[in-house]
Design a protein around this motif. Sequence first.
Motif, PDB file in Angstrom:
ATOM      1  N   ASP A 102      36.939 -14.247   4.524  1.00  0.00           N
ATOM      2  CA  ASP A 102      35.992 -14.253   3.407  1.00  0.00           C
ATOM      3  C   ASP A 102      34.593 -13.879   3.886  1.00  0.00           C
ATOM      4  O   ASP A 102      33.793 -13.343   3.154  1.00  0.00           O
ATOM      5  CB  ASP A 102      35.929 -15.649   2.771  1.00  0.00           C
ATOM      6  N   GLY A 103      34.292 -14.218   5.152  1.00  0.00           N
ATOM      7  CA  GLY A 103      32.946 -13.947   5.661  1.00  0.00           C
ATOM      8  C   GLY A 103      33.009 -13.538   7.113  1.00  0.00           C
ATOM      9  O   GLY A 103      34.029 -13.719   7.782  1.00  0.00           O
ATOM     10  N   LEU A 104      31.908 -12.991   7.602  1.00  0.00           N
ATOM     11  CA  LEU A 104      31.914 -12.443   8.957  1.00  0.00           C
ATOM     12  C   LEU A 104      30.573 -12.734   9.619  1.00  0.00           C
ATOM     13  O   LEU A 104      29.530 -12.585   9.002  1.00  0.00           O
ATOM     14  CB  LEU A 104      32.097 -10.925   8.830  1.00  0.00           C
ATOM     15  N   VAL A 105      30.643 -13.173  10.873  1.00  0.00           N
ATOM     16  CA  VAL A 105      29.413 -13.252  11.662  1.00  0.00           C
ATOM     17  C   VAL A 105      29.416 -11.998  12.519  1.00  0.00           C
ATOM     18  O   VAL A 105      30.314 -11.794  13.329  1.00  0.00           O
ATOM     19  CB  VAL A 105      29.396 -14.502  12.564  1.00  0.00           C
ATOM     20  N   PHE A 106      28.447 -11.129  12.293  1.00  0.00           N
ATOM     21  CA  PHE A 106      28.430  -9.845  12.986  1.00  0.00           C
ATOM     22  C   PHE A 106      27.440  -9.935  14.132  1.00  0.00           C
ATOM     23  O   PHE A 106      26.251 -10.150  13.917  1.00  0.00           O
ATOM     24  CB  PHE A 106      28.018  -8.736  12.017  1.00  0.00           C
ATOM     25  N   LEU A 107      27.936  -9.817  15.351  1.00  0.00           N
ATOM     26  CA  LEU A 107      27.069  -9.963  16.521  1.00  0.00           C
ATOM     27  C   LEU A 107      26.474  -8.628  16.956  1.00  0.00           C
ATOM     28  O   LEU A 107      27.167  -7.619  16.934  1.00  0.00           O
ATOM     29  CB  LEU A 107      27.908 -10.491  17.694  1.00  0.00           C
ATOM     30  N   PHE A 108      25.218  -8.665  17.329  1.00  0.00           N
ATOM     31  CA  PHE A 108      24.586  -7.484  17.932  1.00  0.00           C
ATOM     32  C   PHE A 108      23.943  -7.934  19.230  1.00  0.00           C
ATOM     33  O   PHE A 108      23.470  -9.063  19.328  1.00  0.00           O
ATOM     34  CB  PHE A 108      23.493  -6.919  17.016  1.00  0.00           C
ATOM     35  N   SER A 109      23.925  -7.056  20.208  1.00  0.00           N
ATOM     36  CA  SER A 109      23.197  -7.382  21.434  1.00  0.00           C
ATOM     37  C   SER A 109      21.734  -7.040  21.188  1.00  0.00           C
ATOM     38  O   SER A 109      21.414  -5.958  20.699  1.00  0.00           O
ATOM     39  CB  SER A 109      23.755  -6.551  22.588  1.00  0.00           C
ATOM     40  N   ALA A 110      20.834  -7.992  21.533  1.00  0.00           N
ATOM     41  CA  ALA A 110      19.393  -7.799  21.279  1.00  0.00           C
ATOM     42  C   ALA A 110      18.849  -6.617  22.063  1.00  0.00           C
ATOM     43  O   ALA A 110      17.803  -6.069  21.745  1.00  0.00           O
ATOM     44  CB  ALA A 110      18.636  -9.067  21.658  1.00  0.00           C
ATOM     45  N   VAL A 111      19.573  -6.204  23.127  1.00  0.00           N
ATOM     46  CA  VAL A 111      19.101  -5.095  23.960  1.00  0.00           C
ATOM     47  C   VAL A 111      19.674  -3.771  23.457  1.00  0.00           C
ATOM     48  O   VAL A 111      18.977  -2.766  23.350  1.00  0.00           O
ATOM     49  CB  VAL A 111      19.524  -5.325  25.436  1.00  0.00           C
ATOM     50  N   ASP A 112      20.967  -3.773  23.111  1.00  0.00           N
ATOM     51  CA  ASP A 112      21.634  -2.499  22.767  1.00  0.00           C
ATOM     52  C   ASP A 112      21.626  -2.187  21.273  1.00  0.00           C
ATOM     53  O   ASP A 112      21.862  -1.053  20.877  1.00  0.00           O
ATOM     54  CB  ASP A 112      23.086  -2.520  23.269  1.00  0.00           C
ATOM     55  N   GLY A 113      21.416  -3.207  20.431  1.00  0.00           N
ATOM     56  CA  GLY A 113      21.333  -2.951  18.992  1.00  0.00           C
ATOM     57  C   GLY A 113      22.656  -2.497  18.402  1.00  0.00           C
ATOM     58  O   GLY A 113      23.719  -2.963  18.788  1.00  0.00           O
ATOM     59  N   VAL A 114      22.577  -1.553  17.468  1.00  0.00           N
ATOM     60  CA  VAL A 114      23.781  -1.076  16.771  1.00  0.00           C
ATOM     61  C   VAL A 114      24.491  -0.045  17.645  1.00  0.00           C
ATOM     62  O   VAL A 114      23.936   1.008  17.934  1.00  0.00           O
ATOM     63  CB  VAL A 114      23.401  -0.452  15.410  1.00  0.00           C
ATOM     64  N   GLU A 115      25.710  -0.353  18.069  1.00  0.00           N
ATOM     65  CA  GLU A 115      26.468   0.553  18.941  1.00  0.00           C
ATOM     66  C   GLU A 115      27.628   1.175  18.148  1.00  0.00           C
ATOM     67  O   GLU A 115      27.929   0.736  17.040  1.00  0.00           O
ATOM     68  CB  GLU A 115      26.974  -0.240  20.157  1.00  0.00           C
TER      69      GLU A 115
END
Length: 704
Positions: A102-115
């Motif tokens: 139903d929901g998602l926690v989407f992780l991003f690396s603070a250094v690499d951003g959107v990969e």
Amino acid sequence: MSRDLKYTRNIGIAAHIDAGKTTTTERILYYAGVNHKIGEVHEGAATMDWMAQEQERGITITSAATTVFWNYRENKYNVNIIDTPGHVDFTVEVNRSLRVLDGLVFLFSAVDGVEPQSETNWRLADNYKVARIGFVNKMDRAGSDFLGVCKQVKEKLGSNAVALQLPIGSEDNFRGVVDLVNNRGIVWNEHDKGMTYEVVPIPEEMKDEVNEYREKLLEAVADFDETLMEKFFENPDSISEAEILTALRKATIAMKVVPMVCGSSFKNKGVQTMLDYVMELLPSPLDKDNIIGTNPDNDQEVVIRPDEKEPFAALAFKIATDPFVGRLCFVRAYSGVLESGSYVYNTRSESKERISRVFQMHANKQNQIERLVAGDIGAVVGFKDIKTGDTLCDEKRKVVLESMVFPEPVIGYAIEPKKQADVDKLGMAIAKLVEEDPTLRVNTDQETGQTILRGMGELHLEIIIDRLKREFKVEINQGAPQVAYKEALTKSVEHKEVYKKQTGGRGKFADIVFEIGPRELKEGDKEGLEFVNDIVGGVIPREFIQPVQKGFESAMSNGPLAGYPIDSMRVRLFHGSYHDVDSDSLSFELAARLGFKEAAAKCAPQLLEPIMSVEVLSPDEYTGSVTGDLNRRRGVMKGMDSRGGAQVIKADVPLKELFGYITDLRTLTSGRASATLTFSHYAAVPKNLADKVIEELKGAALAK
């Protein structure tokens, strides 16, 4: 005892490889009191990465499911979490997990951003309409930039990312955050490794920035509540925390806003707050729209409500083999209740299955429970025939939930057991693996008699071969990697095919005249055969039309150039004749197959190869060598930009030229560059190379 579904959350954790998904999940298990010690990925001790291969490589391969309880605002929440892999070769795991979340926690690396893989997974989440929260991890690393990542999520992923926090301090000095919702600062206590925090006043030097971003947050949510809009214009300070959260929850569930929070899972910072926001903002099964299924008997719509009193309906989204309990089937219950020891109806196999036991999952351990209720995720055992994507339901209300579509494999290996005695063992092992993983395909090459194992990439097949060795104790020899080519027709021709055979008794007779050629696909069309029946005046009786179509459909798996499959073509049947006694369905089906063989060769057939989209992250000084190397591999450059002081080089490169590429790239750049390969599309192989491929294939067949 009936549970209030309002306090259930089915969430996934998704991200690009190495953004810290498994580390974050480990922290969640620790804070929720499931684990009393934190398992670390780099020590090979993470709970969720329980496969030997995962621990050695430090990557997640299968999505593991677990259940935890989280206390928030005096309510106890039941949270089902699925930790999904980030590596592109295992996209199927993300795909099938998103279908049931139903929901998602989407992780991003603070250094690499959107990969690149973040983009793929984001599109999948859009596809399945999964609401999400962004968690920017690794804030303690050099070069971290929370607001920069929020901006990328906005621009690259085209979504309305709204910061709910601002970091206090950065990199090594990342100490806490200012919460923009309740306008206060929190700082983590270093003496107990960030496990606890204290509320502090907002630092003076941050006040202007805090006001600016709080205003942006209020503006984003004011659209969802008219009274908020009025208060916002009159006196923004009069808006209460509860009002902001209510509007923010509506906006998040409607997928109009992606709330962004930050932290450092490895340093235990920010995970608790992120979990609180999961309870506060992400949907429960009751917040989702009713699921619409179809009745397999009459194709009418069936509305499935998340209610225990409704008849049972669930989707099987994964099959796994467990050494202690045998085959496990992971299911998401959408309505009703499944008691252990009861029967369910499988709409695909049209048969009843007895479910002997029901489990709540915790990575690779299970806790037995008596019943699985609507909105919950669990695992069942004792079934005979359930496949990924099957709908399990109550026989009184038959329903088919939309099943899942899996990508086609692009690469294959020829395999054989080292010992002749292991032939049967290999067959059984592969059958089990194929059942677990729908993107793994096995077929026997008709001409060479070899067993070909096909999958999503080199890493995918490497892991499968490793599992054959460890879990099933089968040592195998593997051939060089093979590309999954396809064929396409490029022009149309008309053809007349007469099939007749005279034997002692009845003969065989069929006569068809047809036009065959390429098919134009419009957006939203599924690939396959477009069959146009232009027969008038009954020159071919209606009952023989279907066999003609069937003959062409089955012929598509064996193209005219080198026997590779054809994805789509158009056939128009417009004339022919039949014999009262000698014509039958089989004659017409065979006529179509023979006609295809003759006519397709005249349609200027083309060989198609899979093209991979390659993204290389490389230090500046190697840019020239990397682009030169990609050009030599028939790469088409798609552009360059810089990310965090390194160059990002994008190109489309044929898969055939990429075998062993990661190793070559490391050699070329002294191990400092990394690459991501994602399947992009199929394209025509240049004529001289196509002739070579066909030659090699025919040579291999003759050699046998």
